[in-house]
Write an enzyme that holds these catalytic residues in place. Structure first.
Site, PDB file in Angstrom:
ATOM      1  N   TRP A 520      29.977  -8.813 -33.054  1.00 49.12           N
ATOM      2  CA  TRP A 520      29.367  -9.617 -31.989  1.00 49.12           C
ATOM      3  C   TRP A 520      29.133 -11.074 -32.408  1.00 49.12           C
ATOM      4  O   TRP A 520      28.468 -11.809 -31.713  1.00 49.12           O
ATOM      5  CB  TRP A 520      28.045  -8.987 -31.565  1.00 49.12           C
ATOM      6  CG  TRP A 520      28.183  -7.577 -31.089  1.00 49.12           C
ATOM      7  CD1 TRP A 520      28.474  -7.165 -29.826  1.00 49.12           C
ATOM      8  CD2 TRP A 520      28.056  -6.389 -31.883  1.00 49.12           C
ATOM      9  NE1 TRP A 520      28.542  -5.802 -29.785  1.00 49.12           N
ATOM     10  CE2 TRP A 520      28.287  -5.286 -31.022  1.00 49.12           C
ATOM     11  CE3 TRP A 520      27.765  -6.142 -33.218  1.00 49.12           C
ATOM     12  CZ2 TRP A 520      28.240  -3.967 -31.466  1.00 49.12           C
ATOM     13  CZ3 TRP A 520      27.720  -4.828 -33.667  1.00 49.12           C
ATOM     14  CH2 TRP A 520      27.956  -3.756 -32.795  1.00 49.12           C
ATOM     15  N   ASP A 521      29.649 -11.481 -33.567  1.00 53.08           N
ATOM     16  CA  ASP A 521      29.376 -12.816 -34.098  1.00 53.08           C
ATOM     17  C   ASP A 521      27.895 -12.989 -34.398  1.00 53.08           C
ATOM     18  O   ASP A 521      27.326 -14.050 -34.168  1.00 53.08           O
ATOM     19  CB  ASP A 521      29.862 -13.903 -33.127  1.00 53.08           C
ATOM     20  CG  ASP A 521      29.861 -15.286 -33.760  1.00 53.08           C
ATOM     21  OD1 ASP A 521      29.808 -15.376 -35.002  1.00 53.08           O
ATOM     22  OD2 ASP A 521      29.904 -16.286 -33.011  1.00 53.08           O
ATOM     23  N   TYR A 522      27.266 -11.947 -34.922  1.00 48.86           N
ATOM     24  CA  TYR A 522      25.858 -12.013 -35.295  1.00 48.86           C
ATOM     25  C   TYR A 522      25.726 -12.397 -36.774  1.00 48.86           C
ATOM     26  O   TYR A 522      25.103 -11.688 -37.574  1.00 48.86           O
ATOM     27  CB  TYR A 522      25.156 -10.677 -35.016  1.00 48.86           C
ATOM     28  CG  TYR A 522      24.907 -10.404 -33.545  1.00 48.86           C
ATOM     29  CD1 TYR A 522      24.940 -11.420 -32.596  1.00 48.86           C
ATOM     30  CD2 TYR A 522      24.631  -9.110 -33.100  1.00 48.86           C
ATOM     31  CE1 TYR A 522      24.704 -11.164 -31.251  1.00 48.86           C
ATOM     32  CE2 TYR A 522      24.393  -8.839 -31.760  1.00 48.86           C
ATOM     33  CZ  TYR A 522      24.436  -9.873 -30.840  1.00 48.86           C
ATOM     34  OH  TYR A 522      24.195  -9.618 -29.503  1.00 48.86           O
ATOM     35  N   ASP A 523      26.336 -13.533 -37.147  1.00 46.70           N
ATOM     36  CA  ASP A 523      26.138 -14.070 -38.495  1.00 46.70           C
ATOM     37  C   ASP A 523      24.652 -14.188 -38.786  1.00 46.70           C
ATOM     38  O   ASP A 523      23.847 -14.428 -37.882  1.00 46.70           O
ATOM     39  CB  ASP A 523      26.726 -15.486 -38.606  1.00 46.70           C
ATOM     40  CG  ASP A 523      28.215 -15.542 -38.343  1.00 46.70           C
ATOM     41  OD1 ASP A 523      28.848 -14.483 -38.349  1.00 46.70           O
ATOM     42  OD2 ASP A 523      28.724 -16.649 -38.135  1.00 46.70           O
ATOM     43  N   LYS A 548      20.463 -13.750 -35.437  1.00 51.55           N
ATOM     44  CA  LYS A 548      20.949 -13.999 -34.081  1.00 51.55           C
ATOM     45  C   LYS A 548      20.553 -12.898 -33.111  1.00 51.55           C
ATOM     46  O   LYS A 548      20.270 -13.154 -31.934  1.00 51.55           O
ATOM     47  CB  LYS A 548      22.467 -14.143 -34.076  1.00 51.55           C
ATOM     48  CG  LYS A 548      23.002 -15.480 -34.537  1.00 51.55           C
ATOM     49  CD  LYS A 548      24.504 -15.545 -34.297  1.00 51.55           C
ATOM     50  CE  LYS A 548      25.098 -16.868 -34.703  1.00 51.55           C
ATOM     51  NZ  LYS A 548      26.551 -16.937 -34.407  1.00 51.55           N
TER      52      LYS A 548
END
Length: 840
Positions: A520-523, A548
């Site tokens: 989910w692009d939860y860097d 995030k």
């Protein structure tokens, strides 16, 4: 004539709602739009026939919309407004005397309005009463106040940083974004006024992701800041006058090459008391300084990195690789020029690290070589201009400078490495490297070898525990973000994680994963914050990490074990073929996870665009916060901007509380099967957020979940401020934050709570400062209860983190950078503004 026009408008509105409502019902949505549309159509038909009963039916439609709205969203003004605002406005026009008098069929009395008109009057009156009640009701606010003994706790100081200075990105190596200064208090903050304004002269309106986002450093009576084109500017912190400017020669940045460049901060180091050998060489002349700048460019280009260029998609070009350029840093320290004992380390957007004199603004030879430059492309695979560089300042850890970097994700599965490197702070020689693809071997990479491609990268700032010699780094993911079916065990191990490394050797001490198999692009987007907490009467060395996805993890920084409870929740497994989503995800005791999204929460300016958002929502896959990306389209909430981003949270180590800016903006994530070619399938016009992901099974398109009018489909609030007791995880208060003044077509300062990017700071005086929301204000808050005590208008978006310091005049200043941010829709700018209290 007016009656005919209004009847046509109401008929059209009713018809659109009825037709759209049928579509919504077919998708499993609410039936209310069909009922409302039918009432409006009936009202219009009756008024075409000059029947006053059309007014009564319209009144029933207003009451229906009102009751339906209250049942769905309660007495919340911003939730009710799109359901009834337009209807009430049209109803008021219908009550203009010519309209009822022109309706000849119906009852008499009431000055020609008849009983039918009174039904409409009554419905609008009821709507007005509900509107007034809902305007003074804020169901999303949580009032609270810190205990008086916590509020009265005296400030604490840091032995390594003078109280009046802001010496690193988070002020100290602990990254707390806390200053013990206490001149500015809740009692006098309202008197803050502008002391000076400086304009940096670096605005890139043609590059939407490029903005002035720096947090200034204030050390030894000088302010240092960096710009998107990697300049360093030194200012007088009391007057704002420019003292010097360092401008390196850079690779040209164009929209075709990159749309993103920023410098969020610099690193300052003082070697004056370290016993280094000093030469009597004078600072260079202007001509000599220019020669050093040219030399640094020539020896640190991507062509000098020693591997073939990879301009497009992660595939090496045909032909021989470029000549290998080895690390030119001296093996033994050379005498240091006197003005270089105090140095600024600048990460440039073309992947260099340059040492600059903090006194004169000229390159300091001896760091990395005679040009004062370390080439960060050395050892990197898949070299491509602007595909990798360090957006955040390096972290000083004892005798080394720890450097991460940002990789231009989602172009292909063969991108540069996310390896972290540590360079000798005196010479620039590589001391150790941590490669997530080869985590057990931290010895410096051999000449001619490269790090593991495409592994997780650490693009946000790190922090350092001086006592324990531990470096703490936040990691993101390898490319692509939305598909992880081909990831290795090591890549999954370090994706979206916090990593603790030995400062001397780089050896892994522990790793804590904040997301299991992130797709989910939860860097982990923010600097870890180190603070000692008193829990159950014992002092615990803690690390606070904002994420995030809305979790704030509190860990023991010695072991990585949770200090406050962390549980695992089951999540959706509905993924595309080839994907392997994790069955559970970690949830912290401190969680700002968004509530489960429903159709009732869809929003708009009118019932029509609200209905369109409900239709769009009904057509998306959504099974909660961790619904995997899909071919049909998935609602990802929170989206890529996250609940928290690189601004993180500010932590008061004395009061042991955190001040935060949680924001909420959903994205849609849609996957497209792609051929194993270099053909572009999602980055054509109309796909501005298309991720090609060459070499993988799927391309992806990400977009904010917005209506046709460009407003969020989810109802407000979109942004808050919150105060958290870190000793027990309690959210003490949470308040809607920010207005739509700079978002809406009509600039009305209506407080909806707005999204933003940027971070807060807190002070020993018991106040917090924040400018990151998307309205153009810097605000000062009472740390004890979160109430806004002061605000000042900015000339552009304030998407940066402020700083505070003590001037040589003995007065406390607050400095804000108003650089804007194209990706969040705020005006770009170049203003640096300092505030202080008036002289007594």
């Amino acid at each position: 004539m007016l009656r005919i026009i209004l009847s046509i408008l109401i008929l059209a509105l009713g018809g659109v709602l009825a037709v759209g409502g049928v579509e919504l019902i077919s998708l499993g949505g609410a039936w209310g739009y069909v009922a409302l549309g039918a009432l409006l159509v009936l009202s219009a038909v009756l008024m075409f026939a000059r029947r006053k009963s059309g007014l009564a039916v319209y009144g029933v439609a207003v009451l229906f919309a009102l009751v339906w709205g209250v049942l769905e969203v309660g007495l919340y003004w911003w939730g009710l407004a799109p359901r009834g605002g337009l209807l009430v406005l049209l109803g008021l026009v219908l009550l203009l005397p010519p309209i009822p008098r022109g309706l000849t069929h119906g009852t008499e009395g009431f000055r020609g309005y008849g009983a039918e008109g009174m039904v409409l009057v009554a419905s609008i009156a009821v709507a007005a009463v509900v509107a007034v009640i809902s305007m003074v009701t804020q169901p999303y606010d949580t009032a609270g106040r810190l205990a008086s003994d916590r509020v009265a706790t005296p400030p604490v100081t840091d032995a390594d940083v003078a109280d009046g200075e802001w010496a690193s990105y988070g002020r100290t190596a602990a990254g707390q974004r806390y200053s013990p200064l206490a001149q500015i208090t809740p009692e006098n903050i309202a008197d803050l006024e502008v002391a000076w304004q400086y304009n940096a002269g670096d605005v890139h309106v043609n590059l939407p992701g490029t903005a002035l986002q720096t947090t200034p450093l204030i050390v030894d009576d000088t302010m240092y800041l960096c710009t998107p084109k990697s300049e360093v500017i030194a200012l007088d912190p009391v007057t704002g006058e420019e003292r010097w400017r360092f401008s390196p020669t850079l690779i040209e940045l164009t929209p075709a090459l990159s749309t993103y460049a920023t410098c969020r901060g610099l690193t300052y180091h003082d070697g004056s008391d370290l016993g280094w050998e000093v030469s009597d060489e004078p600072a260079p002349t202007e001509q000599e300084a220019e020669a050093l700048i040219r030399a640094s460019m020539e020896s640190a280009t991507t062509q000098a990195a020693g591997v073939a260029q990879n301009i497009v998609a992660g595939t090496a070009q045909e032909g021989d690789p470029n000549p290998i350029i080895l690390d030119q840093a001296p093996e033994t320290p050379e005498p240091m020029r006197a003005d270089c004992l105090r140095r600024i380390f600048l990460p440039t957007r073309d992947a260099r690290l340059i040492a600059v004199s903090a006194e004169t603004g000229t390159i300091c030879p001896g760091f990395g070589g005679p040009d004062g430059t370390v080439n960060l492309w050395i050892g990197m695979p898949n070299v491509s201009p602007t595909a990798f560089y360090s957006t955040s300042p390096p972290t000083i850890a004892g005798d080394v400078l720890v450097v991460g970097g940002s990789v231009n994700d989602n172009l292909s599965d063969a991108l540069p490495s996310g390896a972290v490197r540590a360079y000798d702070i005196r010479t620039g020689r590589l001391t150790w490297n941590f490669d997530p693809g080869n985590p057990d071997d931290t010895s410096p990479i051999e000449p001619g070898e490269t790090f593991t491609q495409n592994v997780p990268n650490s693009w946000a700032p790190g922090s350092y525990d001086v006592e324990r010699d531990l470096v703490f780094l936040p990691f993101g993911s390898g490319s692509p973000d939305q598909y992880g079916g081909d990831r290795s065990e090591n890549v999954d191990r370090f994706t979206a994680s916090i990593v603790a490394l030995d400062g001397e050797t780089g050896a892994l001490e522990w790793v804590f994963r904040t997301v299991n198999h992130d797709i989910w692009d939860y860097d982990v987007p923010a600097q870890p914050t180190l603070v000692d907490l008193t829990i159950d009467g014992e002092t615990v060395p803690a690390l606070v990490q904002a994420t995030k996805q809305g979790e704030i993890f509190v860990l023991n920084r010695e072991t990585g074990e949770p200090v406050l409870p962390v549980s695992e929740i089951e999540v959706s497994q509905n993924a595309v073929p080839g994907e392997r989503p994790a069955p559970t995800q970690p949830v912290s005791e401190i969680s700002f996870a968004p509530p489960h999204v429903t159709g009732a929460q869809m929003w708009g300016l009118t019932p029509v665009d609200q209905m369109m958002c409900r239709i769009a929502f009904a057509g998306l896959n959504y099974e909660g916060r961790y619904t995997p990306p899909s071919l049909e389209g998935t609602l990802t909430h929170p989206g890529s901007f996250g609940v928290f981003n690189w601004g993180g949270v500010a932590v008061d180590p004395a009061r042991q509380v955190a001040f935060a800016m949680p924001v909420y903006l959903g994205f849609t994530s849609t996957l497209y099967p792609r051929p194993d070619t270099l053909d572009s399938i999602v980055s054509a016009p109309g796909y501005p957020m298309g991720n090609e992901n060459f070499g993988t099974p799927y391309a992806a398109v990400l977009r904010p979940f917005m209506s046709k009018l460009g407003l969020p489909c989810q109802q407000p609030p979109w942004g808050f401020v919150a105060g958290i007791d870190l000793t027990n995880g309690e959210t003490v208060y949470q308040h809607v934050n920010g207005t739509v003044e700079d978002m809406a077509p009509i600039p009305l300062p209506l407080e909806t709570g707005v999204p933003g990017i940027g971070g807060p700071i807190v002070t020993g005086g018991g106040v917090a400062f924040l400018s990151g929301q998307v309205d153009y204000y810097v605000r000062g808050y009472d740390l004890s209860n979160g109430e806004v005590l002061w605000k000042s208008r900015l000339p552009a978006g304030g998407q940066s983190t402020p700083a505070t310091y003590l001037g040589r005049d003995g007065r406390q200043y607050v400095v804000v950078v108003a650089g804007g941010h194209g990706y969040v829709g705020t005006k770009l700018g170049d203003a640096v503004i300092a505030y202080r209290l008036p002289e007594e």
